[in-house]
Design an enzyme around this catalytic site. Structure first.
Site, PDB file in Angstrom:
ATOM      1  N   GLU A   1      -3.443   7.350  -4.105  1.00  0.00           N
ATOM      2  CA  GLU A   1      -3.454   6.195  -3.426  1.00  0.00           C
ATOM      3  C   GLU A   1      -3.106   5.155  -4.476  1.00  0.00           C
ATOM      4  OE1 GLU A   1      -5.874   4.788  -0.132  1.00  0.00           O
ATOM      5  OE2 GLU A   1      -6.658   3.776  -1.712  1.00  0.00           O
TER       6      GLU A   1
ATOM      7  N   TYR B   1       0.835  -1.197   0.089  1.00  0.00           N
ATOM      8  CA  TYR B   1       0.022  -0.104   0.185  1.00  0.00           C
ATOM      9  C   TYR B   1       1.052   1.320  -0.026  1.00  0.00           C
ATOM     10  CZ  TYR B   1      -3.354   3.873   1.338  1.00  0.00           C
ATOM     11  OH  TYR B   1      -3.776   5.052   1.563  1.00  0.00           O
TER      12      TYR B   1
END
Ligand code: GDP
Ligand code: MN
Length: 383
Positions: free
Chosen positions: A189, A101
């Protein structure tokens, strides 16, 4: 404004982040043609502005162009969390060894961007934060200094990335930060950023949220808005330049000023009610704006009462009162209303409203107005 995955990844790609070289299709035939061009296994991904697409059946692998066509037909017929799928992204299938992530948001308390990374990628970061918060490593970025190499090195080490990937990780992190900064994003993101079988990094998913207040200086980004993904209410509000957020309570709130709107919601809640919306009609409170706002509020079937809380500063309260009456003549609501008018010519404003034929209570303090609105929403207010 949220961007689709394919839009976010294109932007990330422009900033040097490695992304799959796929394309978007709106029909199964187009999906097949893209898969033919890619030539090999592909992944077919629904483009809707909600998370959890995988679980909803919105992401599927296909080995051949014919299979890509079939899979695309099935996904294009889906509705994910109430949103019909209108586009699919066809990407070359990635050979995934590890999912990481990597994201950036604004940390308001620290007054600067914070970059977050985790070796536990691929699942929603909120879930990681809940079950394994220590797996999220955070790095604050001083906007005057920018993101430095030693910082991304620290982050790469903190998530246990192999040494051979640290330089690539720096390029991805730098690219993501520049994209975040230059697009005036509030979120950028990559989840997951994958380590491939070839031992390189690849941004398999992408998400961006842009600051609506900055769109005026990014016409090319503003043009990316997907009008299909907006509810009719959101569209009307945006076109009328009203700040409107629908909530799930029963008291419709019509307020001028964002701070006053928030205070109105708080105090309504304090007295046991629930606001049906946040709404800032802005300065002036002209009749047409009041009418548009009133129409938006009353289009919500949950609304059982409307609370007007208007501060007449430069605008005069008698003018606002006439504006409200004009709007009411046009919209003709059948729910009770409570009006608090404060400021210049407030007595005259209240008199105009009291003399009208509408079911309307007036109040002088915000506490009184909120309590009356709560009572009215229960159907217990005599007006
Ligand atoms: P999201 O569920 O909406 O966040 O969509 P993602 O794009 O993040 O995909 C969800 C998951 O599907 C990823 O975490 C991967 O595990 C898997 N996935 C996505 N693309 C590929 C691909 O090209 N190949 C393989 N093998 N898996 C993929
Ligand atoms: Mn994802």
């Amino acid at each position: 404004m949220k961007l689709h995955e394919y839009q976010s990844k294109r932007i990330f790609g422009q900033y040097g982040v490695p992304v799959p070289q796929g394309d978007v299709a709106t029909t199964p035939q187009e999906a097949r043609a893209i898969a033919e061009r890619i030539g090999g296994p592909v992944v077919v991904k629904s483009q809707v502005l909600v998370g959890g697409r995988g679980k909803a059946g919105g992401i599927k692998l296909a080995q051949t162009p014919a299979e890509a066509e079939q899979v695309a037909a099935r996904i294009l017929a889906l509705e994910i969390k109430g949103l019909p799928v209108r586009k699919v992204l066809i990407d070359p299938a990635a050979d995934i060894r590890q999912e990481i992530y990597l994201g950036i948001v604004i940390d308001r308390a620290a007054a600067r961007p914070v970059m977050m990374a985790s070796s536990e990628g691929g699942v929603e970061i909120e879930e990681v934060a809940r079950v394994k918060p220590e797996a999220i490593k955070k790095l604050h970025i001083d906007p005057t200094i920018g993101l430095r190499g030693y910082q991304t090195l620290w982050l790469a080490k903190a998530i246990g990335l192999p040494a051979a990937l640290r330089r690539d990780f720096d390029l991805v992190a730098q690219g993501l930060y520049r994209a975040f900064l230059e697009c005036d994003a509030s979120l950028a993101e990559i989840n997951p950023l994958v380590v491939t079988g070839q031992g390189s990094l690849l941004a398999v998913d992408g998400k961006m949220v842009l600051d609506d207040n900055s769109l005026f200086r990014h016409p090319e980004l503003a043009a990316m808005r997907d009008l299909d993904e907006e509810t009719p209410t959101e569209r009307t509000a945006r076109e009328a330049d009203l700040s409107y957020v629908q909530l799930d309570g029963q008291i419709g709130c019509m307020v001028n000023g964002a701070g006053l709107a928030m205070a109105t919601m708080d105090i309504t809640k304090y007295f046991g009610g629930a606001p049906a919306n946040f709404l800032d009609i802005g300065g002036g409170a002209k009749a047409d704006r009041v009418a548009t706002a009133l129409r938006l509020i009353l289009a919500d079937p949950n609304v059982k009462a409307v609370l007007f809380n208007i501060f007449g500063g430069i605008t005069r309260c008698d003018e606002v009162a006439r504006g409200i009456l004009t709007a009411l003549d046009e919209v003709r609501p059948n729910v009770p209303m409570v009006v608090r008018l404060v400021g210049t010519n407030e007595a005259e404003g209240r008199r105009i409203l009291n003399e009208s034929s509408y079911r309307m209570a007036t109040a002088t303090t915000l506490a009184e107005a909120a309590q009356k609105a709560v009572t009215a929403a229960r159907g217990e207010l005599e007006v």
